[in-house]
Design an enzyme around this catalytic site. Structure first.
Site, PDB file in Angstrom:
ATOM      1  N   ASP A   1       0.618   5.627  -7.192  1.00 19.56           N
ATOM      2  CA  ASP A   1      -0.354   5.723  -6.034  1.00 19.56           C
ATOM      3  C   ASP A   1      -1.287   7.122  -6.337  1.00 19.56           C
ATOM      4  O   ASP A   1      -0.841   8.000  -6.287  1.00 19.56           O
ATOM      5  CB  ASP A   1      -0.149   5.884  -4.630  1.00 19.56           C
ATOM      6  CG  ASP A   1       0.917   4.528  -4.496  1.00 19.56           C
ATOM      7  OD1 ASP A   1       1.412   3.840  -5.241  1.00 19.56           O
ATOM      8  OD2 ASP A   1       0.883   4.147  -3.325  1.00 19.56           O
TER       9      ASP A   1
ATOM     10  N   GLU B   1      -0.584  -0.543   4.188  1.00 17.23           N
ATOM     11  CA  GLU B   1      -0.256   0.688   3.331  1.00 17.23           C
ATOM     12  C   GLU B   1      -1.687   1.320   3.131  1.00 17.23           C
ATOM     13  O   GLU B   1      -2.964   0.617   3.292  1.00 17.23           O
ATOM     14  CB  GLU B   1       0.305   0.527   2.089  1.00 17.23           C
ATOM     15  CG  GLU B   1       1.794   0.308   2.249  1.00 17.23           C
ATOM     16  CD  GLU B   1       2.537   0.548   0.928  1.00 17.23           C
ATOM     17  OE1 GLU B   1       3.493   1.427   0.849  1.00 17.23           O
ATOM     18  OE2 GLU B   1       2.115  -0.080  -0.239  1.00 17.23           O
TER      19      GLU B   1
END
Length: 507
Positions: free
Chosen positions: A28, A210
């Site tokens: 990420d 998320e």
């Protein structure tokens, strides 16, 4: 020690113009920002050697073309983040980077770590330069989350709006409903819950939301989330987890502030219509996009070209490294009010000589090798071009009723059909990736007018209609030194050989 990225390119698929760590995993994007003219791109990072756990790696650049790897400046090294320095964001404040992230702590004992046994600590570390970081401070812990939350609360997105600070957190409730929590602060240090959001439908739109984020474009605001566990559909939400955004009639703060119960509520505020969700990418590998505004005012998105939890679906066979980002993409709104993603203009400097498309250069022949329609090839009126590895291909003025395909080697095919487009792997280069569909109804025009296809050693990024829809995928062709492109799409074709990033300390 410098790592030679090109030591065995055929076998490790090292990238020419995408970021990749020397060893270990990149996932990420985190803490994207620009300070005093220098861009800082952090990311989730788990080095192979020396083993340091799961934390933040980072890169710095002044032009988005020349990059310095700054190692792992935020790693799990204290009780508040001993089991992982998870994702977060950065705010430029008082001439420094204020980096917020989730410190993961797992208690010893027989716990499921979903609903018990896990602390999610929101931590702050301040850096004057993106390389050295100060003491880690706890700004929010489990006791600051509503009682309906599970142990999955993470990924702080922090920004300043006027004289106030705001923080978004992704969360999963005890009843497995994805939601977003919003906190406010006068100083970036003391935080209180000021709003929440979840979908209005009785059936949850995923069990976890998320990587929440906010984009402001042309006076409008958009809430970005990655819904985990959203129901799969034939032509949308096809990956194990997906990423997209909700257009909001009001601002993010105003919308989420409608929660009247806050800490005393039985559940998050149902104010988001899940049918308004717009999927950002229809490819095989796109997740956890993060957004920031640079010093020139551009809104830039960076996504991870990968997915969590895909071990049983498809593979990434690189040896000592794994994971990369998309190209940095500038966001804009088109006339239909849709968000478009487009490579930042700095990427055009990677273009080298233009390679003409000709009928003689089209690879392959009309025919078939099996009984399925994927085994049939019609190269009537095809044009083609060959590139030394990376390429930037633009097809414009595609005819309204066009049908046809764009083929990369004998490995990957983008096919335009009557009501949809399909991205199909036709060789083992997909590493068990097979088919992704994009309905033409996902486009405001209802048809494909243009394509831009950017190909690197092990990435393919397709931008449809100015980036209103993208398809981002990893691929692993046997030969990374020669790319043969053939197209039967009716339109004007241009292509450029692509150069490489400069990696100052990594090869």
């Amino acid at each position: 020690m410098a790592i030679n990225y090109n030591s065995t390119p055929k076998h490790n698929w090292r990238l020419r113009f995408h970021l990749q760590v020397p060893t270990g995993n990149l996932t990420d994007p985190n803490g994207l920002c620009q300070l005093n003219g220098e861009y800082h791109f952090f990311h989730q990072y788990k080095p192979l050697w020396p083993a340091k756990g799961h934390g933040w790696g980072g890169w710095a650049s002044r032009d988005l073309l020349t990059w310095e790897f700054v190692g792992g400046p935020i790693m799990p090294d204290m009780p508040l983040d001993k089991d992982g320095s998870y994702s977060g964001s950065a705010v430029i404040h008082d001439g420094a980077l204020w980096c917020y992230y989730t410190g993961n702590v797992l208690a010893e004992g027989d716990y499921d770590y979903d609903f018990a046994g896990r602390d999610a600590n929101e931590l702050l570390s301040i850096s004057p330069d993106g390389r050295t970081f100060g003491k880690k401070q706890l700004v929010l812990g489990n006791d600051g989350y509503p009682s309906y939350c599970s142990n999955h609360v993470r990924d702080p997105k922090v920004w300043k709006q006027g004289s106030s600070w705001h923080m978004l957190l992704g969360a999963r409730t005890n009843s497995n409903r994805g939601c977003v929590l919003m906190y406010g602060s006068p100083d970036g240090l003391k935080w209180q819950l000021e709003g929440t959001a979840t979908s209005t439908a009785k059936t949850p739109f995923g069990y976890m939301w998320e990587c929440p984020n906010i984009a402001r474009l042309n006076g409008r605001e958009f809430l970005f989330v990655c819904p985990q566990g959203a129901p799969k559909r034939t032509t949308s939400l096809q990956n194990v987890h997906d990423a997209g955004y909700f257009p909001l009639a009001k601002g993010v703060v105003e919308t989420l502030s409608g929660d009247q119960g806050l800490m005393d509520a039985a559940g998050p505020y149902a104010c988001i219509d899940q049918d308004d969700f717009i999927e950002l990418d229809y490819g095989f590998d796109f997740y956890a996009p993060q957004i920031f505004e640079d010093e020139s005012g551009r809104t830039i998105l960076l996504g991870w070209m990968g997915l969590p939890d895909i071990e049983t679906q498809y593979e990434n066979p690189t040896r000592e490294w794994a994971g990369t980002f998309t190209m940095p993409r500038e966001l804009s709104l088109n006339e239909a009010g849709r968000i478009c993603q487009w490579p930042v203009h700095e990427m055009d400097a990677l273009r080298r000589e233009e390679i003409p498309f000709t009928a003689e250069a089209a690879a392959g022949a009309t025919g078939g090798v099996g009984s399925a329609r994927f085994d049939a090839f019609d190269l009537t009126d095809a044009v083609g071009a060959s590139f030394r590895g990376g390429a930037d291909i633009v097809i414009e003025d595609i005819a309204p009723d066009a049908r046809g395909s764009l083929r990369l080697n004998g490995d990957l095919e983008f096919t335009l059909l009557e009501s949809m487009a399909e991205l199909v792997f036709t060789s083992p280069a997909g590493q068990f990736r097979c088919l992704r569909r994009m309905p033409l109804s996902a486009l405001s025009a209802g048809r494909i007018r243009s394509l831009r296809v950017i190909v690197d050693s092990s990435t393919v990024e397709i931008y449809v209609n100015g980036g209103e829809v993208t398809l981002s995928s990893r691929w692993y062709p046997e030969n990374i030194d020669l790319l043969r492109v053939s197209s039967t799409l009716q339109g004007s074709h241009r292509g450029w050989q692509m150069g490489s990033f400069t990696f100052l300390n990594c090869g």
